[in-house]
Design a protein around this motif. Structure first.
Motif, PDB file in Angstrom:
ATOM      1  N   UNK A 150       0.830  -1.217   0.000  1.00  0.00           N
ATOM      2  CA  UNK A 150       0.000   0.000   0.000  1.00  0.00           C
ATOM      3  C   UNK A 150       0.864   1.266   0.000  1.00  0.00           C
ATOM      4  N   UNK A 151       2.017   1.189  -0.700  1.00  0.00           N
ATOM      5  CA  UNK A 151       2.925   2.345  -0.755  1.00  0.00           C
ATOM      6  C   UNK A 151       2.214   3.570  -1.341  1.00  0.00           C
ATOM      7  N   UNK A 152       1.297   3.320  -2.288  1.00  0.00           N
ATOM      8  CA  UNK A 152       0.563   4.428  -2.919  1.00  0.00           C
ATOM      9  C   UNK A 152      -0.257   5.199  -1.876  1.00  0.00           C
ATOM     10  N   UNK A 153      -0.735   4.461  -0.879  1.00  0.00           N
ATOM     11  CA  UNK A 153      -1.545   5.080   0.174  1.00  0.00           C
ATOM     12  C   UNK A 153      -0.676   5.966   1.061  1.00  0.00           C
ATOM     13  N   UNK A 154       0.512   5.456   1.391  1.00  0.00           N
ATOM     14  CA  UNK A 154       1.452   6.221   2.208  1.00  0.00           C
ATOM     15  C   UNK A 154       1.890   7.488   1.474  1.00  0.00           C
ATOM     16  N   UNK A 155       2.164   7.339   0.163  1.00  0.00           N
ATOM     17  CA  UNK A 155       2.575   8.518  -0.610  1.00  0.00           C
ATOM     18  C   UNK A 155       1.428   9.531  -0.710  1.00  0.00           C
ATOM     19  N   UNK A 156       0.213   9.004  -0.803  1.00  0.00           N
ATOM     20  CA  UNK A 156      -0.985   9.836  -0.851  1.00  0.00           C
ATOM     21  C   UNK A 156      -1.085  10.690   0.423  1.00  0.00           C
ATOM     22  N   UNK A 157      -0.903  10.046   1.571  1.00  0.00           N
ATOM     23  CA  UNK A 157      -1.010  10.772   2.840  1.00  0.00           C
ATOM     24  C   UNK A 157       0.170  11.712   3.061  1.00  0.00           C
ATOM     25  N   UNK A 158       1.393  11.177   2.855  1.00  0.00           N
ATOM     26  CA  UNK A 158       2.565  12.005   3.145  1.00  0.00           C
ATOM     27  C   UNK A 158       2.682  13.153   2.147  1.00  0.00           C
ATOM     28  N   UNK A 159       2.056  13.008   0.987  1.00  0.00           N
ATOM     29  CA  UNK A 159       2.025  14.090   0.014  1.00  0.00           C
ATOM     30  C   UNK A 159       0.830  15.010   0.215  1.00  0.00           C
ATOM     31  N   UNK A 160       0.069  14.787   1.304  1.00  0.00           N
ATOM     32  CA  UNK A 160      -1.105  15.619   1.616  1.00  0.00           C
ATOM     33  C   UNK A 160      -2.115  15.686   0.474  1.00  0.00           C
ATOM     34  N   UNK A 161      -2.271  14.582  -0.274  1.00  0.00           N
ATOM     35  CA  UNK A 161      -3.229  14.596  -1.393  1.00  0.00           C
ATOM     36  C   UNK A 161      -4.654  14.763  -0.869  1.00  0.00           C
ATOM     37  N   UNK A 162      -4.949  14.174   0.278  1.00  0.00           N
ATOM     38  CA  UNK A 162      -6.218  14.504   0.936  1.00  0.00           C
ATOM     39  C   UNK A 162      -5.950  14.685   2.428  1.00  0.00           C
ATOM     40  N   UNK A 163      -6.958  15.156   3.158  1.00  0.00           N
ATOM     41  CA  UNK A 163      -6.737  15.503   4.558  1.00  0.00           C
ATOM     42  C   UNK A 163      -6.602  14.249   5.421  1.00  0.00           C
ATOM     43  N   UNK A 164      -5.784  14.347   6.428  1.00  0.00           N
ATOM     44  CA  UNK A 164      -5.629  13.260   7.403  1.00  0.00           C
ATOM     45  C   UNK A 164      -5.250  13.847   8.742  1.00  0.00           C
ATOM     46  N   UNK A 165      -5.583  13.125   9.798  1.00  0.00           N
ATOM     47  CA  UNK A 165      -5.221  13.607  11.122  1.00  0.00           C
ATOM     48  C   UNK A 165      -5.062  12.445  12.088  1.00  0.00           C
ATOM     49  N   UNK A 166      -4.263  12.668  13.120  1.00  0.00           N
ATOM     50  CA  UNK A 166      -4.090  11.669  14.178  1.00  0.00           C
ATOM     51  C   UNK A 166      -4.381  12.329  15.517  1.00  0.00           C
ATOM     52  N   UNK A 167      -5.257  11.697  16.301  1.00  0.00           N
ATOM     53  CA  UNK A 167      -5.447  12.120  17.692  1.00  0.00           C
ATOM     54  C   UNK A 167      -5.139  10.898  18.567  1.00  0.00           C
ATOM     55  N   UNK A 168      -5.245  11.037  19.869  1.00  0.00           N
ATOM     56  CA  UNK A 168      -4.970   9.891  20.738  1.00  0.00           C
ATOM     57  C   UNK A 168      -6.030   9.737  21.810  1.00  0.00           C
ATOM     58  N   UNK A 169      -6.190   8.511  22.286  1.00  0.00           N
ATOM     59  CA  UNK A 169      -7.077   8.217  23.410  1.00  0.00           C
ATOM     60  C   UNK A 169      -6.397   7.138  24.258  1.00  0.00           C
ATOM     61  N   UNK A 170      -6.591   7.192  25.580  1.00  0.00           N
ATOM     62  CA  UNK A 170      -5.866   6.251  26.455  1.00  0.00           C
ATOM     63  C   UNK A 170      -6.410   4.825  26.396  1.00  0.00           C
ATOM     64  N   UNK A 171      -5.618   3.890  26.858  1.00  0.00           N
ATOM     65  CA  UNK A 171      -6.090   2.562  27.248  1.00  0.00           C
ATOM     66  C   UNK A 171      -5.400   2.247  28.575  1.00  0.00           C
ATOM     67  N   UNK A 172      -5.941   1.300  29.364  1.00  0.00           N
ATOM     68  CA  UNK A 172      -5.409   1.067  30.711  1.00  0.00           C
ATOM     69  C   UNK A 172      -3.933   0.662  30.731  1.00  0.00           C
ATOM     70  N   UNK A 173      -3.504  -0.162  29.772  1.00  0.00           N
ATOM     71  CA  UNK A 173      -2.108  -0.628  29.798  1.00  0.00           C
ATOM     72  C   UNK A 173      -1.159   0.534  29.541  1.00  0.00           C
ATOM     73  N   UNK A 174      -1.501   1.308  28.525  1.00  0.00           N
ATOM     74  CA  UNK A 174      -0.687   2.484  28.186  1.00  0.00           C
ATOM     75  C   UNK A 174      -0.642   3.441  29.388  1.00  0.00           C
ATOM     76  N   UNK A 175      -1.831   3.729  29.954  1.00  0.00           N
ATOM     77  CA  UNK A 175      -1.923   4.695  31.057  1.00  0.00           C
ATOM     78  C   UNK A 175      -1.080   4.258  32.258  1.00  0.00           C
ATOM     79  N   UNK A 176      -1.113   2.954  32.563  1.00  0.00           N
ATOM     80  CA  UNK A 176      -0.341   2.448  33.707  1.00  0.00           C
ATOM     81  C   UNK A 176       1.163   2.598  33.475  1.00  0.00           C
ATOM     82  N   UNK A 177       1.581   2.518  32.216  1.00  0.00           N
ATOM     83  CA  UNK A 177       3.009   2.675  31.941  1.00  0.00           C
ATOM     84  C   UNK A 177       3.444   4.140  32.020  1.00  0.00           C
ATOM     85  N   UNK A 178       2.505   5.029  31.713  1.00  0.00           N
ATOM     86  CA  UNK A 178       2.833   6.456  31.804  1.00  0.00           C
ATOM     87  C   UNK A 178       2.797   6.911  33.266  1.00  0.00           C
TER      88      UNK A 178
END
Ligand code: ZN
Ligand code: ZN
Length: 434
Positions: A150-178
């Protein structure tokens, strides 16, 4: 550098006791973060298809994102659920042959999304260390197989051909490690708080207005750096970093909001504090010492460093999990060169929390960083419209990987050298001074 702060953990306990309420964040905050992801992050357009990529750990916020996307006018919202424990079983029990056999229907689905001009919202919720017992070769080869398919998909995103975004939300395992000193519920609550805080979402603010203001500040930094048009930057601190990073000709400093191929303004990362550009592939030389552990393929690499010559890593070491770095460098030729250099003041909101999030989305915004691997085409003038071949000729680094690691410190000094040889101090004592 970013040691967990026991006092901070205790402070969170006091706050949660004094509030005396349940451990999930309020509906109001969840809705605000979901709206931010939809309207500021991806900036979903009327009639657009939206793809939400989320893990089963993040059902609540993901459901709200879907709702908000429809309210913003989405034509259809697809959720691609994944589950890190299922992935762990796949990696553990599938043969390597089965793992690298990426089915056509999966590739076709991504092709369909790209053809339809869909936008993408990812909800990051890692489980650090889960793949510790996985054969690193299997993890690496299956990763490469998917990247290739799916290299075409990665190039699509990294080339900003359409909009994309990343946010975050916790999970218990991650939270306990932080927050190892808190019980599970309190840790999740503390991590939610830290995420909302870093994402500029509070009970009584208008996050959209906050992000307008924030984007304007980042834009100013980009403009100043673009005007200097440095030939190279020299990074130096007391723990051993002494590194020259040459920048590609006609480089563009970016950070904050960006424009997609169809001209829609969006924010790829929530949160973000960085201003970053494209190094010249063969122009990095000297030593860089990391200041934050790197979470790579489920392993926590600690106290590591790289030595570069003519842009390429020629030596490296780590006190813990050095093998993970060996695997990273073995990905392909491009994973031995850097594709991004990013500046962030030591005195910045995420850095000041002194929380090690164990998640690049946050940790990279706490510190100057660079990435081994693929560069962003938008970091050079007209880059997004240029062919890969032409980009590579001017010193663009191509790779299947893009792994950020942090090396900022409170005593970081950066001196920029302009095209006509003038030296300008950019950072003093860890912070921007221009
Ligand atoms: Zn970055
Ligand atoms: Zn990066």
């Amino acid at each position: 550098m970013y040691k967990r702060n026991v006092f901070l953990d205790i402070l969170y306990v006091i706050i949660s006791f004094s509030k005396g309420d349940v451990h999930m964040p309020s509906k109001n905050l969840i809705t605000k973060l979901a709206k931010l992801a939809v309207n500021v992050g991806a900036n979903v357009q009327k009639g657009q298809i939206v793809v939400v990529r989320a893990t089963t750990e993040t059902k609540e916020i993901t459901r709200e994102i879907v709702k908000q996307a429809y309210l913003a006018g989405a034509k259809e919202v697809f959720v691609q659920w994944s589950d890190d424990y299922v992935s762990h079983s796949n990696l553990t029990y599938q043969s390597i042959e089965a793992l690298i056999d990426v089915p056509n229907w999966l590739v076709d689905q991504y092709k369909g999304f790209v053809d339809e001009g869909a936008c993408f919202i990812s909800v990051s919720s890692p489980i650090p260390g889960l793949n510790k017992d996985v054969d690193p070769k299997k993890a690496q080869q299956s990763g490469i197989a998917i990247q290739k398919a799916i290299h075409f998909f990665r190039e699509h995103l990294m080339g900003n051909k359409s909009q994309w975004t990343i946010i975050a939300a916790p999970n218990p395992v991650w939270a306990k490690q932080v927050f190892p000193n808190l019980n599970e519920d309190d840790a999740v609550e503390a991590l939610w708080k830290a995420i909302f805080n870093a994402s500029r979402v509070t009970e009584d603010n208008d996050p959209v207005a906050e992000w307008d203001k924030h984007n304007a500040t980042l834009l100013k930094h980009n403009q100043i750096l673009n005007q200097f048009n440095f030939k190279h930057l020299h990074f130096k601190n007391s723990i051993g970093t002494d590194l020259i990073v040459e920048l590609v000709k006609n480089h563009v400093w970016a950070g904050g909001g960006e424009h997609s191929g169809s001209g829609v303004y969006f924010n790829p990362n929530i949160p973000t504090e960085e201003t970053f550009t494209m190094p010249y592939k063969w122009g990095t030389r000297g030593k860089v010492v990391a200041t934050v552990p790197l979470n790579y393929q489920g392993k926590l690499v600690e106290d590591f460093w790289f030595v570069f010559k003519d842009g390429k890593v020629v030596d490296y070491g780590a006190k813990k999990e050095k093998d993970a770095l060996t695997n990273l460098l073995a990905t392909d030729d491009g994973s031995n060169y850097i594709g991004e250099i990013a500046l962030i003041s030591y005195d910045s909101p995420i850095s000041n929390t002194k929380i090690l999030f164990l998640n690049t989305l946050f940790d990279e915004n706490a510190s100057c960083h660079m990435a081994l691997g693929k560069a962003y085409p938008m970091n050079v003038k007209n880059g997004v419209n240029e062919s890969l071949e032409n980009l590579e000729k001017i010193g663009y680094n191509n790779s299947m990987s893009h792994v950020d690691f942090m090396f900022g410190s409170p005593d970081m000094e950066i001196v920029g050298t302009t095209q006509d040889g003038k030296e300008i101090k950019v950072f003093e004592k860890g912070n921007f001074i221009i």
